[in-house]
Design a protein around this motif. Structure first.
Motif, PDB file in Angstrom:
ATOM      1  N   SER A  22       0.825  -1.205   0.000  1.00  0.00           N
ATOM      2  CA  SER A  22       0.000   0.000   0.000  1.00  0.00           C
ATOM      3  C   SER A  22       0.858   1.255   0.000  1.00  0.00           C
ATOM      4  O   SER A  22       1.850   1.359   0.732  1.00  0.00           O
ATOM      5  CB  SER A  22      -0.924   0.003   1.220  1.00  0.00           C
ATOM      6  OG  SER A  22      -1.819  -1.082   1.179  1.00  0.00           O
ATOM      7  N   GLY A  23       0.463   2.200  -0.846  1.00  0.00           N
ATOM      8  CA  GLY A  23       1.165   3.466  -0.936  1.00  0.00           C
ATOM      9  C   GLY A  23       2.359   3.457  -1.878  1.00  0.00           C
ATOM     10  O   GLY A  23       2.982   4.501  -2.093  1.00  0.00           O
ATOM     11  N   ARG A  24       2.678   2.313  -2.450  1.00  0.00           N
ATOM     12  CA  ARG A  24       3.828   2.234  -3.325  1.00  0.00           C
ATOM     13  C   ARG A  24       3.440   2.529  -4.775  1.00  0.00           C
ATOM     14  O   ARG A  24       2.281   2.424  -5.173  1.00  0.00           O
ATOM     15  CB  ARG A  24       4.470   0.845  -3.237  1.00  0.00           C
ATOM     16  CG  ARG A  24       4.993   0.511  -1.835  1.00  0.00           C
ATOM     17  CD  ARG A  24       5.828  -0.746  -1.855  1.00  0.00           C
ATOM     18  NE  ARG A  24       7.000  -0.605  -2.725  1.00  0.00           N
ATOM     19  CZ  ARG A  24       7.872  -1.582  -2.949  1.00  0.00           C
ATOM     20  NH1 ARG A  24       7.691  -2.770  -2.379  1.00  0.00           N
ATOM     21  NH2 ARG A  24       8.905  -1.383  -3.740  1.00  0.00           N
ATOM     22  N   THR A  25       4.408   2.908  -5.556  1.00  0.00           N
ATOM     23  CA  THR A  25       4.196   3.167  -6.980  1.00  0.00           C
ATOM     24  C   THR A  25       4.058   1.845  -7.721  1.00  0.00           C
ATOM     25  O   THR A  25       4.766   0.882  -7.447  1.00  0.00           O
ATOM     26  CB  THR A  25       5.372   3.968  -7.569  1.00  0.00           C
ATOM     27  OG1 THR A  25       5.465   5.219  -6.893  1.00  0.00           O
ATOM     28  CG2 THR A  25       5.180   4.204  -9.051  1.00  0.00           C
ATOM     29  N   GLY A  35       0.466   4.332 -11.422  1.00  0.00           N
ATOM     30  CA  GLY A  35      -0.087   5.171 -10.375  1.00  0.00           C
ATOM     31  C   GLY A  35       0.355   4.684  -9.009  1.00  0.00           C
ATOM     32  O   GLY A  35       1.329   3.948  -8.879  1.00  0.00           O
ATOM     33  N   THR A  36      -0.390   5.104  -7.980  1.00  0.00           N
ATOM     34  CA  THR A  36      -0.070   4.751  -6.600  1.00  0.00           C
ATOM     35  C   THR A  36      -1.065   3.732  -6.080  1.00  0.00           C
ATOM     36  O   THR A  36      -2.279   3.891  -6.240  1.00  0.00           O
ATOM     37  CB  THR A  36      -0.100   5.999  -5.700  1.00  0.00           C
ATOM     38  OG1 THR A  36       0.805   6.969  -6.213  1.00  0.00           O
ATOM     39  CG2 THR A  36       0.298   5.648  -4.279  1.00  0.00           C
ATOM     40  N   LEU A  37      -0.557   2.672  -5.468  1.00  0.00           N
ATOM     41  CA  LEU A  37      -1.399   1.611  -4.923  1.00  0.00           C
ATOM     42  C   LEU A  37      -2.039   2.098  -3.626  1.00  0.00           C
ATOM     43  O   LEU A  37      -1.359   2.368  -2.642  1.00  0.00           O
ATOM     44  CB  LEU A  37      -0.559   0.361  -4.681  1.00  0.00           C
ATOM     45  CG  LEU A  37      -1.301  -0.932  -4.338  1.00  0.00           C
ATOM     46  CD1 LEU A  37      -2.243  -1.320  -5.469  1.00  0.00           C
ATOM     47  CD2 LEU A  37      -0.304  -2.042  -4.071  1.00  0.00           C
ATOM     48  N   VAL A  53      -5.983  -1.528  -5.824  1.00  0.00           N
ATOM     49  CA  VAL A  53      -6.627  -0.344  -6.382  1.00  0.00           C
ATOM     50  C   VAL A  53      -5.564   0.724  -6.566  1.00  0.00           C
ATOM     51  O   VAL A  53      -4.889   1.114  -5.612  1.00  0.00           O
ATOM     52  CB  VAL A  53      -7.764   0.162  -5.471  1.00  0.00           C
ATOM     53  CG1 VAL A  53      -8.388   1.427  -6.054  1.00  0.00           C
ATOM     54  CG2 VAL A  53      -8.814  -0.915  -5.286  1.00  0.00           C
ATOM     55  N   VAL A  54      -5.434   1.209  -7.806  1.00  0.00           N
ATOM     56  CA  VAL A  54      -4.428   2.206  -8.148  1.00  0.00           C
ATOM     57  C   VAL A  54      -5.122   3.492  -8.563  1.00  0.00           C
ATOM     58  O   VAL A  54      -6.104   3.466  -9.305  1.00  0.00           O
ATOM     59  CB  VAL A  54      -3.526   1.700  -9.300  1.00  0.00           C
ATOM     60  CG1 VAL A  54      -2.576   2.789  -9.752  1.00  0.00           C
ATOM     61  CG2 VAL A  54      -2.748   0.487  -8.849  1.00  0.00           C
ATOM     62  N   ARG A  55      -4.617   4.604  -8.028  1.00  0.00           N
ATOM     63  CA  ARG A  55      -5.109   5.905  -8.480  1.00  0.00           C
ATOM     64  C   ARG A  55      -4.187   6.372  -9.596  1.00  0.00           C
ATOM     65  O   ARG A  55      -3.014   6.643  -9.390  1.00  0.00           O
ATOM     66  CB  ARG A  55      -5.141   6.902  -7.337  1.00  0.00           C
ATOM     67  CG  ARG A  55      -5.792   8.236  -7.722  1.00  0.00           C
ATOM     68  CD  ARG A  55      -6.001   9.114  -6.498  1.00  0.00           C
ATOM     69  NE  ARG A  55      -6.907   8.494  -5.541  1.00  0.00           N
ATOM     70  CZ  ARG A  55      -8.230   8.553  -5.624  1.00  0.00           C
ATOM     71  NH1 ARG A  55      -8.801   9.177  -6.644  1.00  0.00           N
ATOM     72  NH2 ARG A  55      -8.978   7.979  -4.702  1.00  0.00           N
ATOM     73  N   ALA A  56      -4.759   6.473 -10.813  1.00  0.00           N
ATOM     74  CA  ALA A  56      -3.952   6.776 -11.996  1.00  0.00           C
ATOM     75  C   ALA A  56      -4.476   8.020 -12.688  1.00  0.00           C
ATOM     76  O   ALA A  56      -5.317   7.957 -13.567  1.00  0.00           O
ATOM     77  CB  ALA A  56      -3.978   5.601 -12.967  1.00  0.00           C
ATOM     78  N   ARG A  62      -8.321   2.367 -10.624  1.00  0.00           N
ATOM     79  CA  ARG A  62      -8.316   1.177 -11.457  1.00  0.00           C
ATOM     80  C   ARG A  62      -7.835  -0.022 -10.644  1.00  0.00           C
ATOM     81  O   ARG A  62      -7.015   0.117  -9.747  1.00  0.00           O
ATOM     82  CB  ARG A  62      -7.398   1.357 -12.661  1.00  0.00           C
ATOM     83  CG  ARG A  62      -7.765   2.533 -13.561  1.00  0.00           C
ATOM     84  CD  ARG A  62      -9.050   2.274 -14.320  1.00  0.00           C
ATOM     85  NE  ARG A  62      -9.345   3.370 -15.232  1.00  0.00           N
ATOM     86  CZ  ARG A  62     -10.414   3.414 -16.024  1.00  0.00           C
ATOM     87  NH1 ARG A  62     -11.282   2.419 -15.994  1.00  0.00           N
ATOM     88  NH2 ARG A  62     -10.607   4.430 -16.827  1.00  0.00           N
ATOM     89  N   PHE A  63      -8.356  -1.183 -10.991  1.00  0.00           N
ATOM     90  CA  PHE A  63      -7.939  -2.421 -10.340  1.00  0.00           C
ATOM     91  C   PHE A  63      -6.803  -3.047 -11.134  1.00  0.00           C
ATOM     92  O   PHE A  63      -6.860  -3.122 -12.359  1.00  0.00           O
ATOM     93  CB  PHE A  63      -9.105  -3.399 -10.237  1.00  0.00           C
ATOM     94  CG  PHE A  63     -10.101  -3.046  -9.169  1.00  0.00           C
ATOM     95  CD1 PHE A  63     -10.044  -3.646  -7.920  1.00  0.00           C
ATOM     96  CD2 PHE A  63     -11.092  -2.109  -9.412  1.00  0.00           C
ATOM     97  CE1 PHE A  63     -10.959  -3.322  -6.934  1.00  0.00           C
ATOM     98  CE2 PHE A  63     -12.012  -1.784  -8.433  1.00  0.00           C
ATOM     99  CZ  PHE A  63     -11.938  -2.389  -7.189  1.00  0.00           C
ATOM    100  N   VAL A  64      -5.771  -3.495 -10.421  1.00  0.00           N
ATOM    101  CA  VAL A  64      -4.635  -4.157 -11.058  1.00  0.00           C
ATOM    102  C   VAL A  64      -4.449  -5.532 -10.419  1.00  0.00           C
ATOM    103  O   VAL A  64      -4.741  -5.721  -9.232  1.00  0.00           O
ATOM    104  CB  VAL A  64      -3.333  -3.341 -10.907  1.00  0.00           C
ATOM    105  CG1 VAL A  64      -3.443  -2.025 -11.646  1.00  0.00           C
ATOM    106  CG2 VAL A  64      -3.008  -3.096  -9.437  1.00  0.00           C
ATOM    107  N   PRO A  65      -3.987  -6.515 -11.171  1.00  0.00           N
ATOM    108  CA  PRO A  65      -3.759  -7.847 -10.608  1.00  0.00           C
ATOM    109  C   PRO A  65      -2.460  -7.889  -9.808  1.00  0.00           C
ATOM    110  O   PRO A  65      -1.413  -7.419 -10.266  1.00  0.00           O
ATOM    111  CB  PRO A  65      -3.678  -8.729 -11.852  1.00  0.00           C
ATOM    112  CG  PRO A  65      -3.161  -7.817 -12.919  1.00  0.00           C
ATOM    113  CD  PRO A  65      -3.711  -6.456 -12.617  1.00  0.00           C
TER     114      PRO A  65
END
Length: 271
Positions: A22-25, A35-37, A53-56, A62-65
């Motif tokens: 969490s909070g990492r790029t 973005g940032t997780l 969940v990434v803020r991009a 957006r959701f990332v695997p």
């Protein structure tokens, strides 16, 4: 997938390694920043990260695997491409992912060979190159043959070259220009919809070559009975003139543009 059917749970406190993520790029598989997780979902049975969940940009989430993510020193590298992430399904973040939404995510990212191909409008520039080039040549032929054909005793009406009439404008020049422009647009473009517009324009020009000579006999100007003029040369040349001016060229243009439009309507694996 290691994710439980009922959906992963959000991390809480220090019970798992989600705090380390969490909070990492987040970067894609090519190293481009996504973005940032902001949030990590865990599989309830193993506690391993499954989705994040990434803020991009522009506050889009957006959701990332994260099933096979690589948490490096500087950033978390995911196996998806940036385009995949941008086109992924969106939903509000909740303590648990709904099974149907998680299924959509799984379907989206498991179809990497397809979803990573980019925009649906993108098409390889070679897709319409051959058809476009042939259409350009046919368009030039259609527009110029009534003016240069008389040099060789080939044509209709006047036996003098470079004589401009309204019949030649409507029956040869305008469809020739439509085919020429359609080929020019379809040939080099990398946009599927723009190429389809070019193919449609060429198709209209080819169709007009097939029906225009017959419809021209209904015109009330410049010779009602023989709107396109009498053929030049011998009777055998009359046949070749009709084919070379209108019917054979129209059929070839129609076939080429229809074939190109068919290829453009299908997304291949290479797209």
């Amino acid at each position: 997938m290691s994710t439980a059917p009922h959906g992963p749970e959000r991390s809480e406190g220090g019970r798992s390694g989600s705090e380390d993520l969490s909070g990492r790029t987040v970067v894609d598989r090519g190293g481009s920043r996504i973005g940032t997780l902001e949030q990590v979902y865990l599989a309830p049975d193993s506690g391993s990260p499954t989705w994040g969940v990434v803020r991009a940009g522009r506050n889009k989430q957006r959701f990332v695997p994260l099933h096979d993510a690589n948490p490096g020193e500087n950033a978390v590298r995911v196996s998806a491409s940036k385009r995949q992430v941008r086109s992924s399904p969106t939903a509000s973040t909740e303590p648990e992912l709904r099974p149907e939404f998680e299924g959509r995510l799984t379907e989206h990212y498991s179809g990497a060979p397809n979803t990573a191909r980019g925009s649906i409008a993108a098409v390889p520039r070679t897709r319409g190159a051959v058809s476009g080039s042939l259409l350009v040549l046919l368009g030039v032929w259609t527009a110029l043959v009534p003016f240069v054909g008389p040099y060789f005793g080939y044509g209709f009406g006047s036996g003098q070259p470079w004589v401009f009439t309204a019949d030649r404008l409507w029956l040869c020049v305008l469809p020739g220009v439509a085919i020429l422009l359609g080929g020019f647009v379809m040939g080099p473009t990398g946009n599927r919809f723009l190429a389809a517009m070019g193919g449609s324009l060429a198709l209209l020009g080819g169709a007009w070559l097939l029906v225009g000579p017959s419809l021209s006999r209904l015109w009330g100007t410049e010779g009602v009975a023989t709107a396109i003029g009498s053929p030049l040369g011998s009777p055998s040349m009359w046949v070749w003139a009709q084919l070379g001016f209108f019917f054979a060229v129209g059929a070839l243009v129609t076939a080429l543009s229809s074939f190109a439009l068919g290829r453009l309507s299908v997304r291949s694996v290479r797209d």
